[in-house]
Design an enzyme around this catalytic site. Sequence first.
Site, PDB file in Angstrom:
ATOM      1  N   LYS A  85       0.845  -1.199   0.000  1.00  0.00           N
ATOM      2  CA  LYS A  85       0.000   0.000   0.000  1.00  0.00           C
ATOM      3  C   LYS A  85       0.884   1.254   0.000  1.00  0.00           C
ATOM      4  O   LYS A  85       2.074   1.183   0.335  1.00  0.00           O
ATOM      5  CB  LYS A  85      -0.906  -0.018   1.237  1.00  0.00           C
ATOM      6  CG  LYS A  85      -0.143   0.012   2.560  1.00  0.00           C
ATOM      7  CD  LYS A  85      -1.053  -0.300   3.754  1.00  0.00           C
ATOM      8  CE  LYS A  85      -0.253  -0.265   5.057  1.00  0.00           C
ATOM      9  NZ  LYS A  85      -1.036  -0.819   6.182  1.00  0.00           N
TER      10      LYS A  85
ATOM     11  N   TYR B 160      14.594  30.751   7.605  1.00  0.00           N
ATOM     12  CA  TYR B 160      13.388  31.466   8.044  1.00  0.00           C
ATOM     13  C   TYR B 160      13.410  31.700   9.541  1.00  0.00           C
ATOM     14  O   TYR B 160      13.822  30.823  10.312  1.00  0.00           O
ATOM     15  CB  TYR B 160      12.144  30.644   7.695  1.00  0.00           C
ATOM     16  CG  TYR B 160      11.732  30.741   6.244  1.00  0.00           C
ATOM     17  CD1 TYR B 160      11.370  31.955   5.673  1.00  0.00           C
ATOM     18  CD2 TYR B 160      11.692  29.597   5.455  1.00  0.00           C
ATOM     19  CE1 TYR B 160      10.970  32.035   4.349  1.00  0.00           C
ATOM     20  CE2 TYR B 160      11.290  29.658   4.131  1.00  0.00           C
ATOM     21  CZ  TYR B 160      10.932  30.883   3.582  1.00  0.00           C
ATOM     22  OH  TYR B 160      10.532  30.949   2.280  1.00  0.00           O
TER      23      TYR B 160
END
Length: 360
Positions: free
Chosen positions: A29, A250
């Site tokens: 999956k 940042y």
Amino acid sequence: MTVDLAAVADNWRALARRAPGAACGAVVKADAYGLGAAEVGRALSRAGCRTFFVATPAEGAALRQALAAAPAEILVFDGDVEDDAARYDGHRLTPVLGTLDALARWSRHARAHGGRRAALMLDTGMTRLGLDPPDAAAVAAEPDRLAGIELAFVMSHLACADTPHHPLNAAQKAAFDAMRARLPAAPASFANSAGILLGAGFHYDLLRPGAALYGLSVVSGRPNPMQRVVRLQARILQARIVDSKTPVGYGADRLIAAGSTLATIAMGYADGLPRALGDCGSGRIGGTPVPLVGRVSMDLATLDVTGIEPGLVRPGCVVDLIDDEHDADALAAEAGTIGYEILARIGGRVRRIHRGGAGG
Ligand SMILES: *Cc1c(COP(=O)(O)O)cnc(C)c1O
């Protein structure tokens, strides 16, 4: 990202050897936990795997196409066939049914089309998906609810297999046996990766490993016996020596000492490098750990590479974020998550290179 398919196949054989009485399937999956379901599926098919699990019908359809004519049953965990019966039929997908409504719909479809296979998911204590004991009792009391359906197997899923002594393991096994005893006879599937390591009492007829195939650690606090499969590398875009104390990234909240060497890599949180790694994660250059400094940006991150040989930190050189010594679980620990999440979230911009596939 380099994926060692020979190691995936070796891990699959090693798990199968632990349970000689059971067949070994594979859970692929979420694009085989980010590694590439088509390539992983083909490698495992060559190794002898005949049962594959995916989460959604779309994943099942893609895997069927990748496996082409190879003999394989593909089961869909999220197996409600409400609007999808044609897709299940078209790609020969087998649903895993977990509600009485889903069972009724598939039975109706099966009766109209000469019979169909399905697996039944029983909820034995995880409280997530599956028939609970009253639902299972309803099926036991009215076996006609299964009309037209050939039971591929009856399954359940362990909530705490990564903690071998957790009392829920034995409680779920007892609940599974009690519910199975009342249903029509069918093969049983219970163990995910960690469940396989719980021992023979948990093996039943079909194993469902995912994470261990991909080299992840599945039992907390124990050495990981599986071969590592994934190497994740990022390219250095720019390197600089800072000549005075200066902030990086940042927020400008991380100050870097004068004289440090910084390298900026082309990988950020959009590529699955968790933002939580800001100022606490690490990579490696030529085997030497280098810390991530400042915040992780969307497409970029910065490492303090002071002391690394200049020839290894030029633009175009690579930094290992995941390798055999600093594996997905180690990176996950730095980010406060698990290796499963690290691998499954590696982004679509990251090129996958598959090695070792041909020899299987
Ligand atoms: C994901 C999943 C597995 C595989 O679990 P791992 O811990 O990765 O081995 C097995 N069964 C079910 C129902 C799953 O959802």
